[in-house]
Scaffold this motif. Structure first.
Motif, PDB file in Angstrom:
ATOM      1  N   GLU A 109       8.619 -19.729 -41.893  1.00 53.99           N
ATOM      2  CA  GLU A 109       9.639 -19.272 -42.738  1.00 53.99           C
ATOM      3  C   GLU A 109       8.877 -19.169 -44.164  1.00 53.99           C
ATOM      4  N   GLU A 150      11.032  -5.730 -45.216  1.00 53.08           N
ATOM      5  CA  GLU A 150      12.420  -5.562 -45.017  1.00 53.08           C
ATOM      6  C   GLU A 150      13.074  -5.755 -46.510  1.00 53.08           C
ATOM      7  N   HIS A 151      12.732  -6.266 -47.545  1.00 51.88           N
ATOM      8  CA  HIS A 151      13.306  -6.251 -48.757  1.00 51.88           C
ATOM      9  C   HIS A 151      12.644  -5.618 -49.991  1.00 51.88           C
ATOM     10  N   GLU A 198       9.050  -9.919 -43.799  1.00 47.23           N
ATOM     11  CA  GLU A 198      10.153 -10.191 -44.892  1.00 47.23           C
ATOM     12  C   GLU A 198       9.904  -9.392 -45.993  1.00 47.23           C
TER      13      GLU A 198
END
Length: 467
Positions: free
Chosen positions: A77, A268-269, A265
């Motif tokens: 994470e 994706e963003h 991550e």
């Protein structure tokens, strides 16, 4: 001296030795294991420094890990809890200058955080890869030492057995001849003095020879026992280092997974955040629609590519795990892992990059950049990620103590993930030149119980064609 007396004396010496060796062996095992780790770390230190000199390392590793497809768990994470703005947030912020500036600052911070997270986790994955490599190297060297000592102990044991047998035979011969009664016979039969004296001299020589055989047998037995003790210590060290290497392998895979998740991550963003930043910075109202259309086209292309890959995989499975371009196909369930030519063999050699003599644990197969690499036989992927000077590396467990390794894979060229089942001849990667490499090639290893062996010899001994 009778053979059983020889054995008894050796056993008594062994019991005395055992008391001294008990604590000593454990101390020596710990000391030897520490020395093995130190030697491995020292040998890898200069390689690690040279590798890190490249300013492109972080970017290269990040891209490579992205395409490794490694499993992501809770440890993967992000280090921060990102709260990404929606397009409604952006539209509302445009209506107020203060809100717009705050939203711009927020988006810029998010982009920096994404970049920093990727950099940190990529660096951690690289560090973990080096730690795994060092631990694995220490284990490999300890395993080879244990094998060598055991071979010496076995040879010494055979010599000791022969010496003991000879000494026993001599003792039995003396007992049958009754050498101790010769003096009495001389007194009782003075007319046979010459013959008896000759026999007495012969018996004396036999006795001296017997003593020499006994001494040699005892020395041989002690040598064999000493080597057996050393081999036992070496095995203890080997197993301790094996456990450490396995732990480092798990940590390295988790670090690779974390870096993979961070990069995913970011990908994706980041595009959305950049588009939102453009809306706020240049007051373009139609950016969201343009972005949505671009995303639709991109996703359709990805879906078509995924369908093509699935069809190819199904065809390969229908062919019994095809995909290998070996003209002879699988033999005994194995294929040669890449189309190319052997450029480096298993064994001690002068390292082409670091210029020192060391065991080369694999077979180098030259091939063009991007050439397909195939699973030598079916199994489970137990590692897919960075491995120090190996560069991008895949390890496959085939069961029964057999595994194969594939190193120097190109960045973005790992096509399998940890835990994935693969078939014989299935493409798992692409040839590259990552890590300590002088040009595109595959470093291919066959490991038996975790220890690298000569892949060419293994193939030939099992009737598997090479090339």
């Amino acid at each position: 001296m009778e053979a059983n007396e020889l054995h008894s004396q050796h056993a008594e010496q062994g019991e005395d030795r055992a008391d001294r060796q008990g604590a000593g062996r454990r101390f020596f095992a710990r000391t030897t294991a520490t020395e093995a780790r130190t030697a491995s770390a020292s040998a890898t230190a200069s390689r690690r420094v040279r590798w890190r000199r490249s300013p492109l390392v972080a970017l290269v590793v990040a891209v490579g890990i992205l395409f490794s497809g490694a499993i992501v768990d809770a440890a993967s994470e992000p280090a921060y809890a990102a709260d990404y703005p929606s397009w409604d947030d952006v539209r509302k912020a445009r209506a107020n200058e203060t809100a717009k500036k705050a939203e711009i600052s927020r988006i810029q911070t998010l982009l920096k955080n994404l970049e920093a997270d990727v950099a940190a986790k990529t660096a951690a994955a690289e560090e973990a890869g080096y730690a795994f490599e060092e631990a694995d190297l220490a284990f490999q060297e300890a395993a080879l030492k244990a094998q060598d000592l055991q071979a010496q102990a076995d040879a010494a044991g055979e010599i000791a057995a022969t010496s003991r047998q000879q000494a026993g035979q001599m003792a039995a011969q003396l007992s049958r001849q009754g050498g101790g009664n010769l003096s009495a016979s001389l007194l009782a039969n003075p007319g046979d003095a010459d013959d008896l004296l000759q026999r007495l001299g012969y018996a004396s020589r036999i006795t001296k020879q017997s003593e020499g055989l006994y001494v040699r047998a005892l020395q041989d037995m002690n040598t064999a026992q000493s080597l057996a003790d050393q081999a036992e210590v070496a095995r203890e060290v080997r197993e301790e280092l094996r456990a450490e290497a396995e732990a480092k392998q798990i940590a390295a895979q988790q670090a690779a997974d974390a870096a993979n998740a961070a990069l995913a991550e970011q990908e994706e963003h980041a595009v959305v955040l950049q588009a939102q930043l453009e809306v706020l910075s240049v007051a373009r109202a139609n950016t969201e629609a343009e972005y949505a259309e671009g995303e639709r086209i991109r996703k359709e292309a990805e879906a078509r590519a995924a369908a093509a890959r699935a069809a190819a995989a199904a065809a390969a499975a229908a062919n019994g795990g095809g995909g290998s371009t070996s003209t002879r196909g699988p033999v005994n369930g194995w294929v040669w892992p890449v189309n190319g030519w052997i450029t480096g063999h298993y064994g001690n050699r002068l390292h082409p990059v670091y210029n020192y003599w060391r065991l080369h644990t694999g077979t180098d197969i030259g091939a063009g950049m991007g050439t397909p690499i195939y699973a030598a036989t079916g199994g489970t992927v137990t590692y897919a990620g960075r491995l120090g000077t190996y560069g991008n590396f895949v390890l496959i467990n085939h069961g029964n103590g057999i595994s194969t390794g594939y190193a120097h894979i190109r960045d973005g060229g790992i096509m399998v993930r940890y835990g994935q089942q693969v078939q014989t001849g299935q493409q798992i990667a692409q040839v590259g030149s990552t890590g300590a490499s002088t040009g595109p090639h595959l470093h291919f290893e066959v490991r038996i119980n975790g220890v690298a062996t000569n892949a060419v010899t293994y193939y030939r001994n099992h009737g598997i064609p090479i090339g």
